[in-house]
Design an enzyme around this catalytic site. Structure first.
Site, PDB file in Angstrom:
ATOM      1  N   GLU A  91       0.724  -1.177   0.060  1.00  0.00           N
ATOM      2  CA  GLU A  91      -0.027  -0.123  -0.166  1.00  0.00           C
ATOM      3  C   GLU A  91       0.979   1.281  -0.010  1.00  0.00           C
ATOM      4  OE1 GLU A  91      -2.198  -0.271   3.671  1.00  0.00           O
ATOM      5  OE2 GLU A  91      -3.181  -2.092   2.909  1.00  0.00           O
ATOM      6  N   CYS A 104       3.200   8.511   1.922  1.00  0.00           N
ATOM      7  CA  CYS A 104       3.550   7.382   2.844  1.00  0.00           C
ATOM      8  C   CYS A 104       3.909   6.049   2.238  1.00  0.00           C
ATOM      9  CB  CYS A 104       2.653   7.086   3.655  1.00  0.00           C
ATOM     10  SG  CYS A 104       2.992   5.869   5.125  1.00  0.00           S
ATOM     11  N   CYS A 111       5.516  -7.579   6.912  1.00  0.00           N
ATOM     12  CA  CYS A 111       6.483  -7.122   8.095  1.00  0.00           C
ATOM     13  C   CYS A 111       6.552  -8.323   9.245  1.00  0.00           C
ATOM     14  CB  CYS A 111       5.964  -5.883   8.784  1.00  0.00           C
ATOM     15  SG  CYS A 111       7.150  -4.974   9.914  1.00  0.00           S
ATOM     16  N   CYS A 115       4.210  -6.438  15.749  1.00  0.00           N
ATOM     17  CA  CYS A 115       3.783  -5.300  16.555  1.00  0.00           C
ATOM     18  C   CYS A 115       2.115  -5.726  16.397  1.00  0.00           C
ATOM     19  CB  CYS A 115       3.797  -4.050  16.272  1.00  0.00           C
ATOM     20  SG  CYS A 115       5.631  -3.504  15.976  1.00  0.00           S
ATOM     21  N   CYS A 118      -0.829  -3.416  14.750  1.00  0.00           N
ATOM     22  CA  CYS A 118      -0.581  -3.155  13.481  1.00  0.00           C
ATOM     23  C   CYS A 118      -1.122  -4.172  12.521  1.00  0.00           C
ATOM     24  CB  CYS A 118       0.881  -2.674  13.184  1.00  0.00           C
ATOM     25  SG  CYS A 118       1.326  -2.473  11.535  1.00  0.00           S
ATOM     26  N   SER A 191      11.291   5.736   9.117  1.00  0.00           N
ATOM     27  CA  SER A 191      10.662   5.357  10.328  1.00  0.00           C
ATOM     28  C   SER A 191      11.002   3.972  10.828  1.00  0.00           C
ATOM     29  CB  SER A 191       9.083   5.557  10.447  1.00  0.00           C
ATOM     30  OG  SER A 191       8.489   5.333  11.593  1.00  0.00           O
ATOM     31  N   CYS A 333      -1.876   1.675   8.404  1.00  0.00           N
ATOM     32  CA  CYS A 333      -0.815   0.579   7.982  1.00  0.00           C
ATOM     33  C   CYS A 333      -1.792  -0.841   7.850  1.00  0.00           C
ATOM     34  CB  CYS A 333       0.172   0.570   9.128  1.00  0.00           C
ATOM     35  SG  CYS A 333       1.492  -0.381   8.473  1.00  0.00           S
TER      36      CYS A 333
HETATM   37  N1  SAH Z   1       8.109  -0.563  10.683  1.00  0.00           N
HETATM   38  C1  SAH Z   1       8.273   1.079  10.995  1.00  0.00           C
HETATM   39  C2  SAH Z   1       7.543   1.717   9.690  1.00  0.00           C
HETATM   40  C3  SAH Z   1       6.054   1.179   9.279  1.00  0.00           C
HETATM   41  S1  SAH Z   1       4.849   1.444  10.406  1.00  0.00           S
HETATM   42  C4  SAH Z   1       8.179   1.609  12.187  1.00  0.00           C
HETATM   43  O1  SAH Z   1       7.647   0.757  12.785  1.00  0.00           O
HETATM   44  O2  SAH Z   1       8.261   2.539  12.264  1.00  0.00           O
HETATM   45  C5  SAH Z   1       4.668   3.236  10.661  1.00  0.00           C
HETATM   46  C6  SAH Z   1       4.121   3.997  11.750  1.00  0.00           C
HETATM   47  O3  SAH Z   1       2.753   3.457  11.776  1.00  0.00           O
HETATM   48  C7  SAH Z   1       4.741   3.242  13.084  1.00  0.00           C
HETATM   49  O4  SAH Z   1       5.169   4.334  14.056  1.00  0.00           O
HETATM   50  C8  SAH Z   1       3.606   2.290  13.500  1.00  0.00           C
HETATM   51  O5  SAH Z   1       4.053   2.003  14.826  1.00  0.00           O
HETATM   52  C9  SAH Z   1       2.426   3.014  13.243  1.00  0.00           C
HETATM   53  N2  SAH Z   1       1.203   2.175  13.429  1.00  0.00           N
HETATM   54  C10 SAH Z   1       1.008   1.238  12.841  1.00  0.00           C
HETATM   55  N3  SAH Z   1      -0.218   0.546  13.093  1.00  0.00           N
HETATM   56  C11 SAH Z   1      -0.894   1.566  13.501  1.00  0.00           C
HETATM   57  C12 SAH Z   1      -2.472   1.594  13.972  1.00  0.00           C
HETATM   58  N4  SAH Z   1      -3.207   0.691  14.047  1.00  0.00           N
HETATM   59  N5  SAH Z   1      -2.521   2.990  14.232  1.00  0.00           N
HETATM   60  C13 SAH Z   1      -1.627   4.065  14.488  1.00  0.00           C
HETATM   61  N6  SAH Z   1      -0.544   3.884  14.149  1.00  0.00           N
HETATM   62  C14 SAH Z   1      -0.174   2.734  13.582  1.00  0.00           C
END
Ligand code: SAH
Length: 353
Positions: A91, A104, A111, A115, A118, A191, A333
């Site tokens: 995406e 973005c 990934c 987390c 996410c 990031s 994301c």
């Molecule tokens: N892996 C990298 C970049 C991709 S995620 C990182 O972790 O920074 C980009 C951002 O979106 C990160 O800060 C991540 O924690 C956040 N993110 C992921 N899922 C999310 C969600 N459901 N709501 C808000 N932020 C989210």
């Protein structure tokens, strides 16, 4: 990775000159400009002979095929789901703000960081993206922006994937975006979830791009759960890498913090964050969590978001509250892909320019 065809934006200018060695130099320039300055299809280059256009189209296939597109109700956010040559999907999201336009982009299909909150992390890892697959996301977004009369100004690597788990291809893409697309390093942001070796490499890198670290919790016990890679790179090791980075580059670091209702939004969490961020002079970006199917917790309500931000400010930490963008179009994301898994590859809402 070797089975993937070389795609349009994997080609360097030297590669292109070699491919078109039988052509006058100005033709190579025209093709290069068509690809990079205009980001258009060979078919659109009326200044280039048809046969040459056909040759370029054949030799340099695009990496991305649009599988779905959604546009927010106000038209300010556009999200694409792209299919890659091997059927994997990623995406990108284009966001217009009053003072800037940001895309973005994804650095991996899926990934491996897992987390839990996410959507991409919930679905797991497919593969690294190639340099061409990353750069083409920017080219497509820039073209779309130009059609809307706006100049794409900023690139954030906050789409699917962990950029520092795919460091070399990502860094090559950063260079192409900077050198070939002409977007300044200070308008590029990488990031990371906190991959310490990546932070250390970035500190030595030859372009001054911005660094954001997705912190979300500032104590190891809770971060181990929310952001599992913390078990490998715990907070004290991460802080040391961040401190060295700031010292080496004199750049401002930012921390991303998705505010999750009742999970990381209490006064205690704010105090821990302030104690962690202050010595690093880091800027904090707060964004209410976008709930995802695999983690149906809501984002922190607005009054608590404000209280959290105010507490940080009182403790001497600069914080910005970010608005969630495109909640109506699954723009968190990994969400668009999740909602299309197994579904038809239709275009959701046709171009609204
Ligand atoms: N892996 C990298 C970049 C991709 S995620 C990182 O972790 O920074 C980009 C951002 O979106 C990160 O800060 C991540 O924690 C956040 N993110 C992921 N899922 C999310 C969600 N459901 N709501 C808000 N932020 C989210």
């Amino acid at each position: 990775m070797s089975e993937l065809p070389r795609s349009r934006y994997d080609w360097t200018r030297a590669d292109l000159a070699e491919l078109l060695a039988d052509q006058p130099r100005y033709r190579v320039d025209q093709v290069w400009q068509g690809l990079h300055d205009h980001g258009t299809e060979p078919d659109d280059w009326s200044n280039v002979p048809k046969a040459l256009r056909a040759r370029v189209a054949e030799a340099l296939p695009p990496a991305l095929e649009r599988a779905a597109e959604s546009v927010s109700d106000d038209g300010e956010t556009v999200k694409w789901l792209w299919s890659l040559a091997d059927g994997r999907q990623v995406e990108s999201v284009l966001m217009h703000y009053p003072d800037r336009t940001t895309v973005c982009v994804s650095s991996q299909a899926g990934c491996a960081m897992a987390c839990g909150f996410c959507a991409t992390g919930q679905a797991g890892f497919d593969r690294h993206l190639t340099t061409g697959e990353i750069v083409e996301q920017v080219v497509r977004a820039r073209r779309r922006s130009a059609e809307a009369g706006k100049r794409l100004s900023n690139i954030v690597f906050m789409g699917m994937g962990e950029p520092f788990a795919n460091y070399d291809r990502t860094w090559e893409a950063v260079h192409r975006i900077h050198d070939d697309l002409g977007i300044g390093a200070r308008h590029l942001t990488l990031s990371t979830v906190g991959i310490v070796p990546g932070i250390r490499r970035l500190a030595e890198a030859d372009l001054p791009v911005n660094l954001a670290v997705s912190l979300h919790v500032a104590n190891d016990a809770e971060r181990d759960e929310l952001v599992p890679i913390n078990r490998r790179y715990p907070l004290d090791v991460l802080a040391e890498a961040c401190a060295d980075y700031v010292e080496a580059t004199h750049r401002r670091l930012s921390f991303e913090w998705a505010l999750i209702d009742g999970t990381n939004d209490t006064d205690r969490h704010a105090d821990e964050l302030a104690a962690y961020a202050r010595p690093l002079r880091a800027h904090v970006n707060l964004i209410p969590l976008n709930p995802t199917p695999g983690y149906p917790v809501r984002g922190t309500p607005p009054d608590r978001v404000r209280a959290f931000a105010r507490r940080l400010e009182d403790l001497g930490v600069n914080a910005t509250v970010r608005r969630t963008r495109g909640t109506d179009i699954d723009a968190a994301c990994g969400q668009l892909r999740a909602s299309h898994a197994g579904g038809p590859t239709a275009v959701d809402s046709p171009t609204r320019r």
